[in-house]
Write a protein that holds these residues in place. Structure first.
Motif, PDB file in Angstrom:
ATOM      1  N   GLY A  13      -0.636  -0.915   9.226  1.00 12.81           N
ATOM      2  CA  GLY A  13      -1.547   0.226   9.351  1.00 12.81           C
ATOM      3  C   GLY A  13      -2.237   0.619   8.064  1.00 12.81           C
ATOM      4  O   GLY A  13      -2.645  -0.211   7.250  1.00 12.81           O
ATOM      5  N   ILE A  14      -2.350   1.930   7.868  1.00 10.75           N
ATOM      6  CA  ILE A  14      -3.097   2.483   6.741  1.00 10.75           C
ATOM      7  C   ILE A  14      -2.484   2.070   5.401  1.00 10.75           C
ATOM      8  O   ILE A  14      -3.200   1.711   4.465  1.00 10.75           O
ATOM      9  CB  ILE A  14      -3.161   4.019   6.854  1.00 10.75           C
ATOM     10  N   GLY A  15      -1.163   2.109   5.293  1.00 14.65           N
ATOM     11  CA  GLY A  15      -0.499   1.755   4.038  1.00 14.65           C
ATOM     12  C   GLY A  15      -0.799   0.327   3.610  1.00 14.65           C
ATOM     13  O   GLY A  15      -1.053   0.058   2.429  1.00 14.65           O
ATOM     14  N   PHE A  16      -0.762  -0.593   4.550  1.00 15.02           N
ATOM     15  CA  PHE A  16      -1.055  -2.005   4.284  1.00 15.02           C
ATOM     16  C   PHE A  16      -2.491  -2.165   3.776  1.00 15.02           C
ATOM     17  O   PHE A  16      -2.748  -2.890   2.800  1.00 15.02           O
ATOM     18  CB  PHE A  16      -0.833  -2.816   5.568  1.00 15.02           C
ATOM     19  N   GLU A  17      -3.430  -1.462   4.419  1.00 18.52           N
ATOM     20  CA  GLU A  17      -4.838  -1.529   3.999  1.00 18.52           C
ATOM     21  C   GLU A  17      -5.026  -0.911   2.608  1.00 18.52           C
ATOM     22  O   GLU A  17      -5.842  -1.394   1.812  1.00 18.52           O
ATOM     23  CB  GLU A  17      -5.726  -0.813   5.020  1.00 18.52           C
ATOM     24  N   LEU A  18      -4.290   0.155   2.322  1.00 19.39           N
ATOM     25  CA  LEU A  18      -4.395   0.798   1.004  1.00 19.39           C
ATOM     26  C   LEU A  18      -3.958  -0.138  -0.113  1.00 19.39           C
ATOM     27  O   LEU A  18      -4.569  -0.173  -1.187  1.00 19.39           O
ATOM     28  CB  LEU A  18      -3.551   2.073   0.973  1.00 19.39           C
ATOM     29  N   VAL A  19      -2.889  -0.889   0.116  1.00 16.73           N
ATOM     30  CA  VAL A  19      -2.419  -1.847  -0.898  1.00 16.73           C
ATOM     31  C   VAL A  19      -3.541  -2.807  -1.248  1.00 16.73           C
ATOM     32  O   VAL A  19      -3.820  -3.065  -2.437  1.00 16.73           O
ATOM     33  CB  VAL A  19      -1.179  -2.623  -0.393  1.00 16.73           C
ATOM     34  N   LYS A  20      -4.207  -3.344  -0.235  1.00 19.84           N
ATOM     35  CA  LYS A  20      -5.286  -4.311  -0.476  1.00 19.84           C
ATOM     36  C   LYS A  20      -6.439  -3.675  -1.244  1.00 19.84           C
ATOM     37  O   LYS A  20      -6.981  -4.273  -2.186  1.00 19.84           O
ATOM     38  CB  LYS A  20      -5.782  -4.885   0.857  1.00 19.84           C
ATOM     39  N   LEU A  21      -6.813  -2.453  -0.877  1.00 22.13           N
ATOM     40  CA  LEU A  21      -7.929  -1.774  -1.540  1.00 22.13           C
ATOM     41  C   LEU A  21      -7.650  -1.537  -3.024  1.00 22.13           C
ATOM     42  O   LEU A  21      -8.483  -1.834  -3.881  1.00 22.13           O
ATOM     43  CB  LEU A  21      -8.226  -0.440  -0.848  1.00 22.13           C
ATOM     44  N   PHE A  22      -6.479  -0.988  -3.328  1.00 25.84           N
ATOM     45  CA  PHE A  22      -6.148  -0.702  -4.726  1.00 25.84           C
ATOM     46  C   PHE A  22      -6.031  -1.994  -5.536  1.00 25.84           C
ATOM     47  O   PHE A  22      -6.494  -2.066  -6.681  1.00 25.84           O
ATOM     48  CB  PHE A  22      -4.850   0.101  -4.824  1.00 25.84           C
ATOM     49  N   ALA A  23      -5.420  -3.017  -4.942  1.00 29.28           N
ATOM     50  CA  ALA A  23      -5.255  -4.291  -5.654  1.00 29.28           C
ATOM     51  C   ALA A  23      -6.602  -4.947  -5.937  1.00 29.28           C
ATOM     52  O   ALA A  23      -6.844  -5.461  -7.035  1.00 29.28           O
ATOM     53  CB  ALA A  23      -4.365  -5.229  -4.834  1.00 29.28           C
ATOM     54  N   GLN A  24      -7.490  -4.902  -4.952  1.00 38.05           N
ATOM     55  CA  GLN A  24      -8.814  -5.514  -5.126  1.00 38.05           C
ATOM     56  C   GLN A  24      -9.609  -4.853  -6.239  1.00 38.05           C
ATOM     57  O   GLN A  24     -10.456  -5.488  -6.877  1.00 38.05           O
ATOM     58  CB  GLN A  24      -9.605  -5.452  -3.810  1.00 38.05           C
ATOM     59  N   GLN A  25      -9.330  -3.564  -6.481  1.00 38.13           N
ATOM     60  CA  GLN A  25     -10.047  -2.831  -7.535  1.00 38.13           C
ATOM     61  C   GLN A  25      -9.329  -2.913  -8.882  1.00 38.13           C
ATOM     62  O   GLN A  25      -9.700  -2.222  -9.831  1.00 38.13           O
ATOM     63  CB  GLN A  25     -10.216  -1.371  -7.126  1.00 38.13           C
ATOM     64  N   GLY A  26      -8.290  -3.747  -8.956  1.00 34.45           N
ATOM     65  CA  GLY A  26      -7.636  -4.009 -10.225  1.00 34.45           C
ATOM     66  C   GLY A  26      -6.530  -3.052 -10.614  1.00 34.45           C
ATOM     67  O   GLY A  26      -6.051  -3.078 -11.753  1.00 34.45           O
ATOM     68  N   HIS A  27      -6.092  -2.200  -9.685  1.00 32.09           N
ATOM     69  CA  HIS A  27      -5.013  -1.267  -9.995  1.00 32.09           C
ATOM     70  C   HIS A  27      -3.648  -1.937  -9.807  1.00 32.09           C
ATOM     71  O   HIS A  27      -3.512  -2.883  -9.034  1.00 32.09           O
ATOM     72  CB  HIS A  27      -5.123  -0.022  -9.108  1.00 32.09           C
ATOM     73  N   GLU A  28      -2.649  -1.413 -10.516  1.00 34.05           N
ATOM     74  CA  GLU A  28      -1.273  -1.896 -10.374  1.00 34.05           C
ATOM     75  C   GLU A  28      -0.595  -1.109  -9.253  1.00 34.05           C
ATOM     76  O   GLU A  28      -0.595   0.127  -9.275  1.00 34.05           O
ATOM     77  CB  GLU A  28      -0.499  -1.707 -11.678  1.00 34.05           C
ATOM     78  N   LEU A  42       0.624 -11.361   1.087  1.00 32.07           N
ATOM     79  CA  LEU A  42      -0.713 -11.247   0.493  1.00 32.07           C
ATOM     80  C   LEU A  42      -0.786 -11.964  -0.852  1.00 32.07           C
ATOM     81  O   LEU A  42      -1.869 -12.347  -1.298  1.00 32.07           O
ATOM     82  CB  LEU A  42      -1.082  -9.765   0.298  1.00 32.07           C
ATOM     83  N   ASN A  43       0.377 -12.098  -1.514  1.00 27.63           N
ATOM     84  CA  ASN A  43       0.463 -12.848  -2.774  1.00 27.63           C
ATOM     85  C   ASN A  43      -0.498 -12.314  -3.835  1.00 27.63           C
ATOM     86  O   ASN A  43      -1.233 -13.069  -4.465  1.00 27.63           O
ATOM     87  CB  ASN A  43       0.210 -14.336  -2.511  1.00 27.63           C
ATOM     88  N   LEU A  44      -0.505 -11.006  -4.006  1.00 32.11           N
ATOM     89  CA  LEU A  44      -1.389 -10.363  -4.983  1.00 32.11           C
ATOM     90  C   LEU A  44      -0.627 -10.142  -6.286  1.00 32.11           C
ATOM     91  O   LEU A  44       0.442  -9.532  -6.287  1.00 32.11           O
ATOM     92  CB  LEU A  44      -1.900  -9.026  -4.433  1.00 32.11           C
ATOM     93  N   GLU A  45      -1.192 -10.620  -7.395  1.00 35.07           N
ATOM     94  CA  GLU A  45      -0.432 -10.612  -8.650  1.00 35.07           C
ATOM     95  C   GLU A  45      -0.221  -9.220  -9.239  1.00 35.07           C
ATOM     96  O   GLU A  45       0.723  -8.996  -9.998  1.00 35.07           O
ATOM     97  CB  GLU A  45      -1.099 -11.529  -9.679  1.00 35.07           C
ATOM     98  N   ASN A  46      -1.101  -8.262  -8.892  1.00 34.95           N
ATOM     99  CA  ASN A  46      -0.934  -6.910  -9.441  1.00 34.95           C
ATOM    100  C   ASN A  46      -0.211  -5.973  -8.470  1.00 34.95           C
ATOM    101  O   ASN A  46      -0.277  -4.759  -8.592  1.00 34.95           O
ATOM    102  CB  ASN A  46      -2.277  -6.302  -9.870  1.00 34.95           C
ATOM    103  N   VAL A  47       0.482  -6.560  -7.502  1.00 35.39           N
ATOM    104  CA  VAL A  47       1.252  -5.776  -6.531  1.00 35.39           C
ATOM    105  C   VAL A  47       2.726  -6.163  -6.598  1.00 35.39           C
ATOM    106  O   VAL A  47       3.071  -7.341  -6.551  1.00 35.39           O
ATOM    107  CB  VAL A  47       0.730  -5.999  -5.092  1.00 35.39           C
ATOM    108  N   THR A  48       3.588  -5.157  -6.735  1.00 33.97           N
ATOM    109  CA  THR A  48       5.041  -5.358  -6.674  1.00 33.97           C
ATOM    110  C   THR A  48       5.547  -4.755  -5.377  1.00 33.97           C
ATOM    111  O   THR A  48       5.128  -3.655  -4.998  1.00 33.97           O
ATOM    112  CB  THR A  48       5.745  -4.657  -7.849  1.00 33.97           C
ATOM    113  N   CYS A  49       6.411  -5.460  -4.679  1.00 36.97           N
ATOM    114  CA  CYS A  49       7.001  -4.885  -3.467  1.00 36.97           C
ATOM    115  C   CYS A  49       8.460  -5.295  -3.368  1.00 36.97           C
ATOM    116  O   CYS A  49       8.846  -6.383  -3.787  1.00 36.97           O
ATOM    117  CB  CYS A  49       6.226  -5.302  -2.212  1.00 36.97           C
ATOM    118  N   PHE A  50       9.257  -4.379  -2.889  1.00 34.52           N
ATOM    119  CA  PHE A  50      10.643  -4.689  -2.561  1.00 34.52           C
ATOM    120  C   PHE A  50      11.047  -3.792  -1.398  1.00 34.52           C
ATOM    121  O   PHE A  50      10.445  -2.747  -1.169  1.00 34.52           O
ATOM    122  CB  PHE A  50      11.586  -4.530  -3.763  1.00 34.52           C
TER     123      PHE A  50
END
Length: 227
Positions: A13-28, A42-50
């Motif tokens: 949902g919304i949380g998943f889409e937010l991760v992509k938006l912030f990551a695409q704009q270069g935020h950690e 998604l394999n985004l280098e500026n995203v940490t998840c656990f």
């Protein structure tokens, strides 16, 4: 300028889409959800998840340790995770209320409490509520635990804005109307919402970055429909 952003409820949902938006704009981004696999994929280098369960008291130390060891500061916290229960009130017992409140109220409170020491002037805590939690809005049978929990975090936001007024940290709450998500389908089977998860995520993304310039301790009703 890159910001440190924590988002809960990121598996869909919304949380998943937010991760992509912030990551695409270069935020950690630190993406927190009981199921970390969708964000991991998604394999985004500026995203940490656990894996993180808001109802597990011991889990909060993982967040505290991560911030302390990797970021030292947090610019934006988005309390997006939510638990839904659609059940007649006559069948809704203490355990049901506790389960919903553990995520929707206690989890919001505790994560905010853990993150606040890492925040500074200009930081922004955004909590996602629901139109069902707004006083005077239309209410729906079966959502007593859910809607009352969403009302609680509105009052919590107003209180925190006052308590931390001198800190320069802003607290705002967005009461969302109907957004086409898995949770909406659980609450209102078959209902088609006029707003998609990605559209609402765009609004929350912009508000998280800029809304604290204009708002603090405010409830904004982000809704163009009922429910």
């Amino acid at each position: 300028m890159s910001k440190h952003v924590i988002i809960t409820g990121t598996s869909r949902g919304i949380g998943f889409e937010l991760v992509k938006l912030f990551a695409q704009q270069g935020h950690e981004v630190l993406a927190l959800s009981r199921n970390e696999k969708p964000v991991q994929a998604l394999n985004l280098e500026n995203v940490t998840c656990f894996p993180f369960d808001l109802g597990n008291v011991a889990a909060y130390k993982k967040v505290d340790d991560f911030i302390h060891n990797n970021w030292q500061s947090v610019d934006i916290l988005i309390n997006n995770a939510g638990a839904l229960l659609n059940k007649p009130f006559s069948e809704t017992g203490i355990d049901d209320f506790e389960n919903v409140y553990r995520t929707n109220v206690y989890g919001v409170s505790e994560l905010t409490r853990i993150v606040l020491p890492f925040m500074k002037t200009g930081s922004h805590v955004v909590t996602i509520s629901s139109m069902g939690g707004v006083q005077g809005s239309m209410k729906f049978p079966g959502l007593a635990a859910y809607s009352s929990s969403k009302a609680a975090v509105i009052a919590l936001t107003e209180l925190l804005a006052e308590e931390y007024r001198d800190s320069g940290i802003s607290f705002n709450v967005l009461a969302l109307g109907a957004v086409q998500t898995e949770m909406l389908e659980e609450a209102f089977p078959g209902y088609q919402a006029p707003t998609t998860a990605s559209e609402m995520a765009e609004y929350i993304f912009d508000f998280s970055l800029n809304g604290n310039t204009y708002y603090n301790g405010k409830l904004l009703q982000v809704s163009n429909s009922t429910p």
